[in-house]
Design a protein around this motif. Sequence first.
Motif, mmCIF file in Angstrom:
data_model
loop_
_atom_site.group_PDB
_atom_site.id
_atom_site.type_symbol
_atom_site.label_atom_id
_atom_site.label_comp_id
_atom_site.label_asym_id
_atom_site.label_seq_id
_atom_site.Cartn_x
_atom_site.Cartn_y
_atom_site.Cartn_z
ATOM 1 N N HIS A 26 66.687 92.853 2.567
ATOM 2 C CA HIS A 26 66.649 93.986 1.636
ATOM 3 C C HIS A 26 65.225 94.387 1.267
ATOM 4 O O HIS A 26 64.952 95.559 0.992
ATOM 5 C CB HIS A 26 67.373 93.636 0.330
ATOM 6 N N ALA A 27 64.344 93.399 1.178
ATOM 7 C CA ALA A 27 63.016 93.655 0.622
ATOM 8 C C ALA A 27 62.011 92.704 1.258
ATOM 9 O O ALA A 27 62.383 91.736 1.928
ATOM 10 C CB ALA A 27 63.034 93.466 -0.897
ATOM 11 N N ALA A 28 60.739 92.993 1.009
ATOM 12 C CA ALA A 28 59.674 92.163 1.567
ATOM 13 C C ALA A 28 58.615 91.873 0.519
ATOM 14 O O ALA A 28 58.233 92.751 -0.262
ATOM 15 C CB ALA A 28 59.035 92.850 2.773
ATOM 16 N N TYR A 29 58.170 90.630 0.506
ATOM 17 C CA TYR A 29 56.983 90.209 -0.226
ATOM 18 C C TYR A 29 55.970 89.891 0.861
ATOM 19 O O TYR A 29 56.121 88.915 1.602
ATOM 20 C CB TYR A 29 57.285 88.981 -1.086
ATOM 21 N N ALA A 70 59.331 96.916 -1.102
ATOM 22 C CA ALA A 70 58.295 95.984 -0.665
ATOM 23 C C ALA A 70 57.175 95.882 -1.690
ATOM 24 O O ALA A 70 56.792 96.873 -2.317
ATOM 25 C CB ALA A 70 57.714 96.413 0.684
ATOM 26 N N VAL A 71 56.680 94.671 -1.842
ATOM 27 C CA VAL A 71 55.487 94.380 -2.630
ATOM 28 C C VAL A 71 54.468 93.750 -1.691
ATOM 29 O O VAL A 71 54.821 92.909 -0.861
ATOM 30 C CB VAL A 71 55.812 93.417 -3.788
ATOM 31 N N PHE A 72 53.216 94.165 -1.813
ATOM 32 C CA PHE A 72 52.159 93.634 -0.955
ATOM 33 C C PHE A 72 51.158 92.830 -1.787
ATOM 34 O O PHE A 72 50.728 93.267 -2.859
ATOM 35 C CB PHE A 72 51.439 94.765 -0.229
ATOM 36 N N ALA A 129 47.010 99.327 -2.334
ATOM 37 C CA ALA A 129 46.982 99.545 -3.776
ATOM 38 C C ALA A 129 47.089 101.023 -4.121
ATOM 39 O O ALA A 129 47.774 101.407 -5.074
ATOM 40 C CB ALA A 129 45.704 98.946 -4.363
ATOM 41 N N ALA A 130 46.416 101.885 -3.336
ATOM 42 C CA ALA A 130 46.447 103.326 -3.616
ATOM 43 C C ALA A 130 47.834 103.910 -3.419
ATOM 44 O O ALA A 130 48.221 104.873 -4.091
ATOM 45 C CB ALA A 130 45.434 104.050 -2.733
ATOM 46 N N PHE A 131 48.611 103.352 -2.494
ATOM 47 C CA PHE A 131 49.997 103.790 -2.296
ATOM 48 C C PHE A 131 50.932 103.240 -3.368
ATOM 49 O O PHE A 131 52.132 103.526 -3.350
ATOM 50 C CB PHE A 131 50.500 103.370 -0.915
ATOM 51 N N GLY A 132 50.398 102.465 -4.275
ATOM 52 C CA GLY A 132 51.222 101.928 -5.358
ATOM 53 C C GLY A 132 52.079 100.756 -4.945
ATOM 54 O O GLY A 132 53.065 100.443 -5.605
ATOM 55 N N LEU A 133 51.702 100.062 -3.868
ATOM 56 C CA LEU A 133 52.520 98.975 -3.328
ATOM 57 C C LEU A 133 52.074 97.599 -3.797
ATOM 58 O O LEU A 133 52.749 96.606 -3.504
ATOM 59 C CB LEU A 133 52.474 99.013 -1.791
ATOM 60 N N THR A 134 50.950 97.512 -4.519
ATOM 61 C CA THR A 134 50.381 96.219 -4.900
ATOM 62 C C THR A 134 50.304 96.073 -6.413
ATOM 63 O O THR A 134 49.663 96.892 -7.080
ATOM 64 C CB THR A 134 48.964 96.073 -4.315
ATOM 65 N N PRO A 135 50.901 95.031 -6.977
ATOM 66 C CA PRO A 135 50.711 94.761 -8.412
ATOM 67 C C PRO A 135 49.268 94.358 -8.686
ATOM 68 O O PRO A 135 48.619 93.729 -7.839
ATOM 69 C CB PRO A 135 51.662 93.577 -8.672
#
Length: 720
Positions: free
Chosen positions: A149-152, A186-188, A293-299
């Motif tokens: 379902h998702a990716a870390y 997804a979170v990177f 980070a600019a795509f909003g994918l990284t906390p």
Amino acid sequence: MSRLTHHNEPVVINEKANPYRDCIQGLANQPITVVRLLRDAANENPALVKQQKFNVPEIRDVVGRLVENRPRVAIIAGAPDHPAHLLDRPHALMAALRVWEQGGVPFLFHVPVICDGTAQNNIGQSYSLASRNTTATAVNITFEGHSYHAAYVIAGCDKSPSAVVAGLAAADRARAHRGDQAPVWAVFAPAHVLKGGEIPEGTRRLLDQVANDADAAGHVDLGGDIRENMRYILQCTSDEAFAGLLERARLIGVIDGAMERRILDELATATCDSKGGICAFNGTGNSSRTMLAAFGLTPPELELLTDVPPYEAVASGVDTLFSVFNRPEYAIGNLLKANFANFVRVHNATGSSSNMLLHLPFMMRHAGFDITIDDYQAVRTETPVPEIFAHSLTENRDTFVLARQMAQGQNRGMESIYRVLSDLGVAMDLDAPTILGKTWAERIAGLDNPVDLSLGDKSVIRATPVRQRSGVDVITGSFFENCAVKTSGMSDHLLNHFNNHVFIVRYYENEHVCNDDFAAPDLVDRLMKTDGVDPALVKAIVKRNGGDASTGMTARDMLAQGYLSFAFVIGGQGPEAYGMPEMFSPSQNLRHHRILEASSMLITDGRYSGVTKGACIGHMVPEAFTGGGIGYLQNGDILRLNLTSLSLDWLERDAFLDGREVPGDPAKVADRKVIFDQRHQRMSNRQLDVAACNVMDHVSNAARGIVPEMVDRRAILPWR
């Protein structure tokens, strides 16, 4: 900035299909992989397990969660033969614990990551870009084949992060068409930054001696070039420059081969910190970090690490995923679409890698969006941005320093960049969503001091622009469709000097011959003996560039003062011809050669390293192999570069000597067909160097991301 939360009720993914409920084979096969992962995680982190009152589950517990359709989270890590991934294992195991604690089911798989430094200047570079496409396919295959379902994602270096984004985005797009599965979230967590090395004191003394001996032998330009490179932090990129400089020293007799080897070996030994990481220069590795980070994918907690992250940071990243499950607006495809223009602006403001002009359309086309570098340039033109990154490898402002400044609360990473650009009047889309479940406006609200002003010149991020022009530009011309030039890699002096400037072509069919020229003691003589170079042409070129060849200046003087200029063209390096290798070695040799840097530029249908500096133009479309005009150029041709109109033209020689500048296309000159056909045969033969399974056949051109033909054809969605 921890956001540790526990879900009172287990999250269940809302979707029609559940392969683990409906297919007994998956339900029978996969639970043992989860149990083993969690057992390893518990052994690695006994204090965490005890603290959480966590017991390693039996297979029955995993089966129950899979049948209930709890979130199946793939933890994606890299191969440990790449320095960026040396600390992935403890990071991944902490993530697995947190996924389980939050009620999900963790899985772990790894992707290969080619180190572009290791592959540099050898056949490995012909596999480097191919690895991006293959990795995207592998990520997609594993993600779809096992129905996650998702990716870390523990994102690595070079083109690997873009590959993972593309593979996940392709899955998201396919699921939208099928309509029976949830989208992909997804979170990177980008890998930590590699601390730059230092030249050992003994090695520094040897280099000082080589520089002094070069001066004494009358080669003060080489002595100066060596001293200049000694100012840089020790990284693989500065090692490459030293390799070229020491070769020059050996060829003029200042050192012998044994001393050359000794110094290079000592430098290599001292280069990398034992913890590894992504090299501290602002190349493609850290540009990819910026991109995520600019795509909003990284906390924020995971954006700029310098070591294995603390458990609280990993847990916050996992919790971020759980907070957006069943909210399709935060799926990866939607974040890419919403933040595309924002990333273009951030990319330019941070002076990031020219390679991103390949990777950006690559990712977006995998997500289904019809985006090319024309869209990139359109955003760049519509919304000019200043340079706000004072990144430097000589003044203690590298990415490792940036990470320390963020850890000390002196900036907030990407949130500071968005705030600064917004405060400077750049039209950032602050309503765009991010994986935190917040818009950028919500994330930067109250961030009144995005940069600690007490840092002064030590700050990497600047609230006051470093200069007004930065980034990467797309150039068009009379003999090709488009190409890319890294404006941020050129000093203001070079930008002004090479604007509306003319060059004489010196053509190469591979970078090794070009490197041989750059290292040669008789370089100036070689240049003056280039086919087609005669006194009349030299006089006309020098006059056109603002000099006067009749004043008795030597050829070396005319080159050193930048009036006599050469365009070193390396053709036949495009994706279909040879895998589009980086021409980093010749670019470093040009950058660290005072005469060449002052006078000349590099042009290729290949690409450059993201850390390249100087006048380098790449990604030329069409490439030589497919009939592009670059394949018809020859020694002695005349090119005109205009950085104001963003144009590069081939000029008719007779007209130029007559004082007129008439743009044209060498492919239309009758006798050039024979030259091209002979080159094409050599390109075809050279292509056999690359294993057949990795020849990049049936791919789009560089302007369209070099994606597989089917990916290119399906990219039809508008992004605006």
